[in-house]
Design a protein around this motif. Structure first.
Motif, PDB file in Angstrom:
ATOM      1  N   GLN A  68       0.841  -5.851 -50.081  1.00  0.00           N
ATOM      2  CA  GLN A  68       2.242  -5.491 -49.866  1.00  0.00           C
ATOM      3  C   GLN A  68       2.543  -5.630 -48.378  1.00  0.00           C
ATOM      4  O   GLN A  68       1.749  -5.213 -47.535  1.00  0.00           O
ATOM      5  CB  GLN A  68       2.538  -4.060 -50.309  1.00  0.00           C
ATOM      6  N   GLY A 121      -2.965   6.827 -41.289  1.00  0.00           N
ATOM      7  CA  GLY A 121      -4.110   7.207 -42.099  1.00  0.00           C
ATOM      8  C   GLY A 121      -4.044   6.560 -43.462  1.00  0.00           C
ATOM      9  O   GLY A 121      -3.079   5.872 -43.787  1.00  0.00           O
ATOM     10  N   PRO A 122      -5.066   6.754 -44.307  1.00  0.00           N
ATOM     11  CA  PRO A 122      -5.121   6.094 -45.617  1.00  0.00           C
ATOM     12  C   PRO A 122      -4.164   6.661 -46.642  1.00  0.00           C
ATOM     13  O   PRO A 122      -3.918   6.035 -47.653  1.00  0.00           O
ATOM     14  CB  PRO A 122      -6.576   6.298 -46.054  1.00  0.00           C
ATOM     15  N   LEU A 147       5.280  -4.738 -45.426  1.00  0.00           N
ATOM     16  CA  LEU A 147       6.380  -3.831 -45.089  1.00  0.00           C
ATOM     17  C   LEU A 147       6.946  -4.173 -43.723  1.00  0.00           C
ATOM     18  O   LEU A 147       6.198  -4.332 -42.764  1.00  0.00           O
ATOM     19  CB  LEU A 147       5.887  -2.382 -45.080  1.00  0.00           C
ATOM     20  N   TYR A 204       4.022  -4.714 -41.293  1.00  0.00           N
ATOM     21  CA  TYR A 204       2.783  -4.048 -41.666  1.00  0.00           C
ATOM     22  C   TYR A 204       2.277  -4.651 -42.977  1.00  0.00           C
ATOM     23  O   TYR A 204       3.055  -5.054 -43.838  1.00  0.00           O
ATOM     24  CB  TYR A 204       2.998  -2.547 -41.878  1.00  0.00           C
ATOM     25  N   GLN A 215      -0.098  -3.620 -46.272  1.00  0.00           N
ATOM     26  CA  GLN A 215      -0.608  -2.422 -46.933  1.00  0.00           C
ATOM     27  C   GLN A 215      -1.186  -2.771 -48.285  1.00  0.00           C
ATOM     28  O   GLN A 215      -0.479  -3.249 -49.164  1.00  0.00           O
ATOM     29  CB  GLN A 215       0.512  -1.384 -47.110  1.00  0.00           C
ATOM     30  N   GLY A 270      -2.369   2.068 -52.060  1.00  0.00           N
ATOM     31  CA  GLY A 270      -2.960   3.361 -51.762  1.00  0.00           C
ATOM     32  C   GLY A 270      -3.693   3.426 -50.448  1.00  0.00           C
ATOM     33  O   GLY A 270      -4.388   4.412 -50.188  1.00  0.00           O
ATOM     34  N   MET A 271      -3.528   2.416 -49.624  1.00  0.00           N
ATOM     35  CA  MET A 271      -4.263   2.377 -48.366  1.00  0.00           C
ATOM     36  C   MET A 271      -3.316   2.510 -47.181  1.00  0.00           C
ATOM     37  O   MET A 271      -2.100   2.549 -47.335  1.00  0.00           O
ATOM     38  CB  MET A 271      -5.048   1.058 -48.259  1.00  0.00           C
ATOM     39  N   GLU A 272      -3.914   2.606 -45.996  1.00  0.00           N
ATOM     40  CA  GLU A 272      -3.098   2.779 -44.797  1.00  0.00           C
ATOM     41  C   GLU A 272      -2.357   1.503 -44.439  1.00  0.00           C
ATOM     42  O   GLU A 272      -2.657   0.434 -44.945  1.00  0.00           O
ATOM     43  CB  GLU A 272      -3.974   3.226 -43.613  1.00  0.00           C
ATOM     44  N   LEU A 273      -1.395   1.643 -43.561  1.00  0.00           N
ATOM     45  CA  LEU A 273      -0.618   0.511 -43.084  1.00  0.00           C
ATOM     46  C   LEU A 273      -1.315  -0.088 -41.865  1.00  0.00           C
ATOM     47  O   LEU A 273      -1.767   0.632 -40.973  1.00  0.00           O
ATOM     48  CB  LEU A 273       0.785   0.962 -42.673  1.00  0.00           C
TER      49      LEU A 273
END
Lengths: 114, 111
Positions: A88, B102-103, A90, A35, A37, A40-43
């Motif tokens: 980032q 989600g975010p 993951l 993933y 990322q 602070g955001m979604e994967l």
């Protein structure tokens, strides 16, 4: 605690360099995932594998490539890093289908391309 | 398309109070949901899951509620502690290849 490891944890590298992010798990899981990322955001799924010699692209287009020669190892490679690759990354693995079980995540690799 | 979104990007609560983190999803075919907790510098960690044939599931200090009618998921944390400070993600799966995340909501616990 999950037995899935990523190295390096942090990497700062120059534009145009080739890099490989390592991911290994000792749980014998067939399914592994990468993933991406942003803070602070979604994967976003960029690659996944259902077993040895199986690799698929995920939902988010990525210039990276992956390989799965051994069950426990799922490295991600960028042939020519660019600043837009700063993010980032993951790695995760699951024991069964994602619809049935949780994913175990590594600590992540924070990549900065300068 | 399919999406999972969180109503609030940040949430601040007093230590000892209960926290409620919300999540909206749009795919009515989703049948499995997970809440993950991600602490700074770490990968997401599983908190609790719920299947679509349930509307409530309880864990240790956490409860997940699922309202399929309005496609809403919530995570309740009882007696919030400083160690609960993290970003919380909900994720849904409709039997496909992967979860939609989600975010994230950042939970800050105030002393």
């Amino acid at each position: 605690e999950a037995d899935i490891y990523q190295t390096p944890r942090y990497l700062v590298i120059g534009t145009g360099k080739k890099i490989t992010l390592e991911c290994s798990q000792t749980m014998g899981h067939d399914k592994m995932y990468w993933y991406q990322q942003d803070p602070g955001m979604e994967l976003h799924l960029i690659h996944y594998s259902y077993g040895v010699n199986s690799t698929e692209k995920g939902d988010l287009s990525s210039e990276s490539t992956v390989s799965r020669i051994r069950t426990e190892h799922f490295p991600l490679t960028l042939e020519s890093a660019r600043p837009s690759h700063t993010s980032q990354y993951l790695c995760a693995s699951t024991a069964g289908p994602l619809s049935d079980t949780e994913a175990f995540f590594g600590q992540g690799t924070r990549l900065t391309v300068v | 398309g399919e999406s999972v979104g969180l109503h609030l990007p940040t949430l601040s609560v007093q230590e000892g109070d209960n926290s409620i983190i919300n999540c909206a999803y749009s795919n009515s075919a989703s049948d499995y949901f997970i809440w993950y907790k991600q602490e700074s510098g770490k990968g997401p960690q599983f908190i609790i899951d719920i299947r679509s044939n349930m509307d409530k599931r309880q864990g240790q200090r956490v409860t997940v509620l699922l309202n399929k009618t309005v496609k809403h998921l919530s995570l309740q944390i009882a007696a919030t502690q400083p160690g609960d400070s993290a970003v919380y993600f909900c994720a849904e799966n409709a039997g496909g290849q992967n979860f939609v995340f989600g975010p994230g909501t950042r939970l800050s616990v105030l002393p």
